[in-house]
Scaffold this active site. Structure first.
Site, mmCIF file in Angstrom:
data_model
loop_
_atom_site.group_PDB
_atom_site.id
_atom_site.type_symbol
_atom_site.label_atom_id
_atom_site.label_comp_id
_atom_site.label_asym_id
_atom_site.label_seq_id
_atom_site.Cartn_x
_atom_site.Cartn_y
_atom_site.Cartn_z
ATOM 1 N N TYR A 171 95.016 100.453 -12.773
ATOM 2 C CA TYR A 171 96.328 99.950 -12.373
ATOM 3 C C TYR A 171 96.901 100.743 -11.194
ATOM 4 C CZ TYR A 171 98.330 104.078 -14.581
ATOM 5 O OH TYR A 171 98.640 105.379 -14.902
ATOM 6 N N PHE A 181 103.924 105.262 -7.168
ATOM 7 C CA PHE A 181 104.182 106.451 -7.972
ATOM 8 C C PHE A 181 103.024 106.812 -8.902
ATOM 9 C CE2 PHE A 181 106.102 102.868 -10.275
ATOM 10 C CZ PHE A 181 105.490 102.981 -11.510
ATOM 11 N N ASP A 182 102.084 105.893 -9.063
ATOM 12 C CA ASP A 182 100.945 106.203 -9.927
ATOM 13 C C ASP A 182 99.802 105.242 -9.628
ATOM 14 O OD1 ASP A 182 99.431 107.430 -11.840
ATOM 15 O OD2 ASP A 182 100.447 106.538 -13.559
ATOM 16 N N ILE A 199 104.883 101.520 -22.472
ATOM 17 C CA ILE A 199 106.222 100.945 -22.294
ATOM 18 C C ILE A 199 106.241 99.472 -22.696
ATOM 19 C CG2 ILE A 199 106.938 102.575 -20.517
ATOM 20 C CD1 ILE A 199 106.241 100.488 -18.414
ATOM 21 N N TYR A 225 111.492 102.626 -18.147
ATOM 22 C CA TYR A 225 111.953 103.970 -18.505
ATOM 23 C C TYR A 225 113.474 104.095 -18.515
ATOM 24 C CZ TYR A 225 107.054 105.124 -17.887
ATOM 25 O OH TYR A 225 105.689 105.155 -18.005
ATOM 26 N N PHE A 241 103.696 96.662 -11.329
ATOM 27 C CA PHE A 241 102.345 97.111 -11.677
ATOM 28 C C PHE A 241 101.320 96.031 -11.363
ATOM 29 C CE2 PHE A 241 104.776 99.904 -14.510
ATOM 30 C CZ PHE A 241 104.115 101.117 -14.332
#
Length: 251
Positions: A171, A181-182, A199, A225, A241
């Site tokens: 992902y 961010f990831d 999540i 979050y 995502f």
């Protein structure tokens, strides 16, 4: 006491500011200028001292700009004088005065930081809503009752996924401003987890595809979050995502 106060103050600023590396700050022409003047240093110790001083100076310059955004204005010349006096051990204020001043500054920073956090959270919520409105106009976009939005790029095939399913995914995660961010791709290794442990946006969204499937999820804060955020993810952030479901194991 003074050292610990100063350390706390620096950590507060780091909540909003992460300085660039030295290499990112300076251009090639500036670097060349320094190389031309390298003969002023007599040895490696002097070079090392200079490099440390430049690094500190860069941090101070950039953090001063950030402090002004928080409404806190400090005088650079006074800061330099304080450094010089500390090194020469000739202070113009008593340790008690310095301690009291730093305590007052810390309180001002905490107050300004809280105000800025609330302001950022509100702005993040607005930007997220604008992004989701535009996303809803894309062909193939869906929105569920929970507020989750998604586009199925490949439905995949095989067994349905439940909350107890162990899944393997690759992902990438983005903020609405495009900042990544990831990414499991960057780490070079897919991630394995049980669906119920992630999540809410993932728990719901991944059930729409099967093994081999690909999906884009747009997750509002309530399914991500929330207003607390996470490292690299500000509070009230809408998350995007791109997920590839590599493997599925129903126990």
């Amino acid at each position: 006491m003074i050292f610990f106060l100063l350390k706390r103050i620096i950590l507060l600023f780091l909540l909003f500011y992460i300085p660039n590396s030295y290499a990112e700050i300076h251009s090639t022409s500036q670097t060349q200028s320094y190389l031309e003047n390298k003969k002023i240093f007599k040895n490696e110790n002097e070079k090392t001292g200079y490099a440390l001083g430049v690094s500190l100076g860069n941090y101070v310059n950039q953090s001063f700009s950030h402090q002004q955004k928080l409404g806190i204005k400090l005088d650079k010349n006074s800061l330099l004088l304080g450094i010089q006096d500390a090194i020469s051990n000739h202070l113009q204020l008593s340790n008690e005065e310095i301690s009291n001043i730093l305590e007052t500054l810390e309180k001002k920073i905490k107050k300004a930081t809280k105000i800025q956090i609330k302001k950022n959270e509100k702005e993040n919520l607005i930007q997220g809503q604008l992004y989701m409105k535009k996303f809803s106009e894309i062909k193939g976009a869906h929105k569920t009752q929970s507020g989750l939005m998604y586009i199925i790029e490949n439905p995949g095939e095989g067994e349905k996924i439940t909350e107890n399913t162990e899944i393997t995914v690759h992902y990438k995660g983005f903020l609405v401003n495009g900042v990544e961010f990831d990414s499991s791709y960057n780490r070079g290794k897919p991630v394995i987890f049980v669906l119920k442990d992630v999540i809410l946006g993932w728990q719901e969204g991944l059930k729409y595809i099967r093994k081999g499937g690909k999906i884009k999820l747009v997750i509002p804060p309530a399914l991500g979050y929330g207003n607390t955020g996470l490292n690299g993810i500000p509070g009230n952030s809408t998350l995007i995502f791109d997920i590839e479901l590599i493997d599925v194991k129903n126990n």
